[in-house]
Design a protein around this motif. Structure first.
Motif, PDB file in Angstrom:
ATOM      1  N   ALA A 130       0.837  -1.205   0.000  1.00 49.80           N
ATOM      2  CA  ALA A 130       0.000   0.000   0.000  1.00 49.80           C
ATOM      3  C   ALA A 130       0.870   1.253   0.000  1.00 49.80           C
ATOM      4  O   ALA A 130       0.566   2.235  -0.691  1.00 49.80           O
ATOM      5  CB  ALA A 130      -0.922  -0.012   1.221  1.00 49.80           C
ATOM      6  N   GLY A 131       1.958   1.234   0.769  1.00 53.94           N
ATOM      7  CA  GLY A 131       2.863   2.381   0.792  1.00 53.94           C
ATOM      8  C   GLY A 131       3.510   2.616  -0.553  1.00 53.94           C
ATOM      9  O   GLY A 131       3.655   3.773  -1.003  1.00 53.94           O
ATOM     10  N   THR A 132       3.918   1.533  -1.227  1.00 49.06           N
ATOM     11  CA  THR A 132       4.508   1.657  -2.569  1.00 49.06           C
ATOM     12  C   THR A 132       3.499   2.244  -3.546  1.00 49.06           C
ATOM     13  O   THR A 132       3.831   3.116  -4.361  1.00 49.06           O
ATOM     14  CB  THR A 132       4.978   0.285  -3.062  1.00 49.06           C
ATOM     15  N   LEU A 133       2.259   1.778  -3.458  1.00 49.09           N
ATOM     16  CA  LEU A 133       1.204   2.323  -4.315  1.00 49.09           C
ATOM     17  C   LEU A 133       1.022   3.816  -4.064  1.00 49.09           C
ATOM     18  O   LEU A 133       0.877   4.601  -5.010  1.00 49.09           O
ATOM     19  CB  LEU A 133      -0.112   1.582  -4.060  1.00 49.09           C
ATOM     20  N   LEU A 177      -7.182  10.974  -2.329  1.00 48.12           N
ATOM     21  CA  LEU A 177      -7.906   9.767  -1.904  1.00 48.12           C
ATOM     22  C   LEU A 177      -6.965   8.776  -1.240  1.00 48.12           C
ATOM     23  O   LEU A 177      -7.311   8.170  -0.215  1.00 48.12           O
ATOM     24  CB  LEU A 177      -8.599   9.122  -3.101  1.00 48.12           C
ATOM     25  N   VAL A 178      -5.760   8.614  -1.794  1.00 51.42           N
ATOM     26  CA  VAL A 178      -4.832   7.648  -1.204  1.00 51.42           C
ATOM     27  C   VAL A 178      -4.324   8.150   0.154  1.00 51.42           C
ATOM     28  O   VAL A 178      -4.051   7.335   1.050  1.00 51.42           O
ATOM     29  CB  VAL A 178      -3.667   7.357  -2.182  1.00 51.42           C
ATOM     30  N   CYS A 179      -4.247   9.470   0.330  1.00 45.51           N
ATOM     31  CA  CYS A 179      -3.879  10.016   1.650  1.00 45.51           C
ATOM     32  C   CYS A 179      -4.966   9.695   2.679  1.00 45.51           C
ATOM     33  O   CYS A 179      -4.665   9.286   3.817  1.00 45.51           O
ATOM     34  CB  CYS A 179      -3.672  11.530   1.559  1.00 45.51           C
ATOM     35  N   PHE A 180      -6.221   9.872   2.278  1.00 44.12           N
ATOM     36  CA  PHE A 180      -7.333   9.543   3.176  1.00 44.12           C
ATOM     37  C   PHE A 180      -7.375   8.039   3.446  1.00 44.12           C
ATOM     38  O   PHE A 180      -7.657   7.599   4.565  1.00 44.12           O
ATOM     39  CB  PHE A 180      -8.649  10.016   2.573  1.00 44.12           C
ATOM     40  N   GLN A 181      -7.048   7.250   2.420  1.00 45.09           N
ATOM     41  CA  GLN A 181      -7.017   5.800   2.589  1.00 45.09           C
ATOM     42  C   GLN A 181      -5.949   5.389   3.597  1.00 45.09           C
ATOM     43  O   GLN A 181      -6.156   4.455   4.390  1.00 45.09           O
ATOM     44  CB  GLN A 181      -6.760   5.137   1.229  1.00 45.09           C
ATOM     45  N   ALA A 182      -4.820   6.085   3.588  1.00 39.94           N
ATOM     46  CA  ALA A 182      -3.772   5.799   4.564  1.00 39.94           C
ATOM     47  C   ALA A 182      -4.267   6.109   5.982  1.00 39.94           C
ATOM     48  O   ALA A 182      -3.998   5.359   6.930  1.00 39.94           O
ATOM     49  CB  ALA A 182      -2.527   6.623   4.252  1.00 39.94           C
ATOM     50  N   ALA A 183      -5.014   7.207   6.113  1.00 36.85           N
ATOM     51  CA  ALA A 183      -5.580   7.550   7.423  1.00 36.85           C
ATOM     52  C   ALA A 183      -6.571   6.478   7.875  1.00 36.85           C
ATOM     53  O   ALA A 183      -6.582   6.085   9.056  1.00 36.85           O
ATOM     54  CB  ALA A 183      -6.263   8.911   7.355  1.00 36.85           C
ATOM     55  N   LEU A 184      -7.373   5.981   6.941  1.00 38.80           N
ATOM     56  CA  LEU A 184      -8.312   4.905   7.285  1.00 38.80           C
ATOM     57  C   LEU A 184      -7.559   3.641   7.709  1.00 38.80           C
ATOM     58  O   LEU A 184      -8.001   2.917   8.612  1.00 38.80           O
ATOM     59  CB  LEU A 184      -9.215   4.601   6.093  1.00 38.80           C
ATOM     60  N   THR A 213      -8.088   1.937  11.224  1.00 32.86           N
ATOM     61  CA  THR A 213      -8.471   0.529  11.299  1.00 32.86           C
ATOM     62  C   THR A 213      -7.763  -0.164  12.459  1.00 32.86           C
ATOM     63  O   THR A 213      -8.358  -0.966  13.182  1.00 32.86           O
ATOM     64  CB  THR A 213      -8.130  -0.190   9.974  1.00 32.86           C
ATOM     65  N   VAL A 214      -6.488   0.190  12.649  1.00 30.53           N
ATOM     66  CA  VAL A 214      -5.708  -0.408  13.733  1.00 30.53           C
ATOM     67  C   VAL A 214      -6.001   0.278  15.063  1.00 30.53           C
ATOM     68  O   VAL A 214      -6.288  -0.371  16.067  1.00 30.53           O
ATOM     69  CB  VAL A 214      -4.200  -0.322  13.411  1.00 30.53           C
ATOM     70  N   THR A 215      -5.941   1.618  15.086  1.00 26.50           N
ATOM     71  CA  THR A 215      -6.090   2.336  16.355  1.00 26.50           C
ATOM     72  C   THR A 215      -7.499   2.211  16.928  1.00 26.50           C
ATOM     73  O   THR A 215      -7.688   2.305  18.147  1.00 26.50           O
ATOM     74  CB  THR A 215      -5.739   3.820  16.171  1.00 26.50           C
ATOM     75  N   LEU A 216      -8.501   2.003  16.060  1.00 26.95           N
ATOM     76  CA  LEU A 216      -9.878   1.817  16.531  1.00 26.95           C
ATOM     77  C   LEU A 216     -10.263   0.341  16.557  1.00 26.95           C
ATOM     78  O   LEU A 216     -11.461  -0.001  16.535  1.00 26.95           O
ATOM     79  CB  LEU A 216     -10.850   2.611  15.646  1.00 26.95           C
ATOM     80  N   VAL A 217      -9.254  -0.516  16.583  1.00 20.50           N
ATOM     81  CA  VAL A 217      -9.380  -1.971  16.768  1.00 20.50           C
ATOM     82  C   VAL A 217     -10.464  -2.599  15.888  1.00 20.50           C
ATOM     83  O   VAL A 217     -11.359  -3.293  16.342  1.00 20.50           O
ATOM     84  CB  VAL A 217      -9.584  -2.345  18.255  1.00 20.50           C
TER      85      VAL A 217
END
Length: 331
Positions: free
Chosen positions: A76-79, A109-116, A120-124
């Motif tokens: 995902a980071g490479t993308l 959009l990919v910046c927002f996707q990174a935040a999601l 996903t992890v921090t909100l378990v």
């Protein structure tokens, strides 16, 4: 730039598939922090396990799950970096306005996707966030495909899309959301009989199953809803699948008839429509196999991947219906 976009398309597909694999192997919390893993850039090595465990004493380190999660993050980071490069190229090279808008929109959009991904992890694994993350991945892939089409072809004519097209889009979008909601709430095996569910399902329906605000919990891994709620989600996904099947079949047949009236572009519309029908049949078969075979991992991953391809094929029918593309010069 065209080659870079095509590489991004392949990588985006891999990221979506890896995301499904991560979720289905219960590895979404394989690393309890973000963007690293137990405070490291990679999964902790043998000599780092003790220090990692000390930082997260409540978490059991499972290397295989952690690697599933981190490999997904690496791709995902490479993308994200490739999409950044595409956005920069679209600004500093003489591209059409549509290409520039697509490229910059993809970057945000990919910046927002990174935040999601982080949430996903921090909100378990909060279901609403995981669902949004899934939709974001699908959106990035489809936008990349449309960007590639904009780079490869120049639209010379335009036809207004009929209301049927928008109806089909809404129906398909709802089905994808229901599929994501089924997965994020661990409801895929709530019903194990065909065609609807076990006897007495009518009396156990619970519409509270569709509240986006989930009950408070220490973790949402493995789900927190009771059986009735999960069963309701599963049944809704099945019933809407039938509606989606016949709606999209109707759209594909409509496109075949409309393509015969076109002077140009009809071959591409026919191919996209035929692909839509094949993918619909495949997706129905995979959905039935998930139930009959009790959700085998590879079948479940394929079900997710084909859903993405199905959405893309449908969007391409809209594209080829509304425009008559001609070859552009290589860029």
């Amino acid at each position: 730039m065209k080659i870079l976009v095509r590489i991004a398309i392949i990588l985006a597909f891999v990221v979506v598939v890896l995301g499904a694999f991560t979720r289905l192997t219960d590895a979404g919390l394989g690393c309890p922090d973000w963007p690293g893993c137990y405070g490291h850039l990679t999964v902790p090595k043998a000599e780092q396990v003790n220090s990692a465990q000390a930082k997260f004493p409540q978490q059991i380190i499972e290397p295989q799950k952690a690697w599933n999660e981190m490999i997904h993050r690496y791709f995902a980071g490479t993308l994200g970096l490739i999409i950044l490069a595409i956005a920069v190229l679209s600004i500093y090279k003489p591209h059409a306005q549509k290409v520039r808008v697509f490229s910059i929109s993809l970057f945000f959009l990919v910046c927002f996707q990174a935040a999601l991904g982080m949430w996903t992890v921090t909100l378990v694994l909060l279901p609403a966030v995981v669902l949004a993350h899934l939709i974001g991945g699908f959106s990035i892939f489809v936008l990349l495909v449309l960007l590639e089409r904009a780079l490869a072809y120049t639209a010379v004519t335009k036809t207004k899309l009929p209301k049927l097209a928008w109806l089909c889009f809404i129906v398909l979008l709802i089905q994808i959301i229901l599929g994501g909601w089924t997965s994020t709430n661990y409801a895929a095996l709530a019903c194990t009989e065909l065609p609807i569910c076990e006897d007495g399902w009518q009396q156990r329906l619970d519409l509270n199953a569709f509240h986006l605000i989930s009950p408070e919990a220490d973790t949402y891994q493995y789900g927190v809803l009771d059986y009735s709620a999960r069963m309701t989600i599963h049944i809704a996904h099945r019933i809407w699948a039938v509606i989606t099947l016949f709606t999209l079949l109707g759209w594909a047949v409509f496109c075949f008839f409309q393509s015969q009236k076109r002077v140009s572009g009809f071959a591409r519309l026919n191919i996209a429509s035929a692909s839509l029908i094949v993918l619909l049949a495949t997706q129905v078969g995979l959905g039935i196999a998930n139930v009959v075979l009790s959700l085998p991992l590879m079948v479940a991953v394929l079900h997710n991947a084909v859903a993405l391809l199905l959405l893309t094929a449908f969007v391409l029918t809209l594209y080829y219906y509304s425009v008559a593309p001609v070859q552009s010069r290589a860029r």
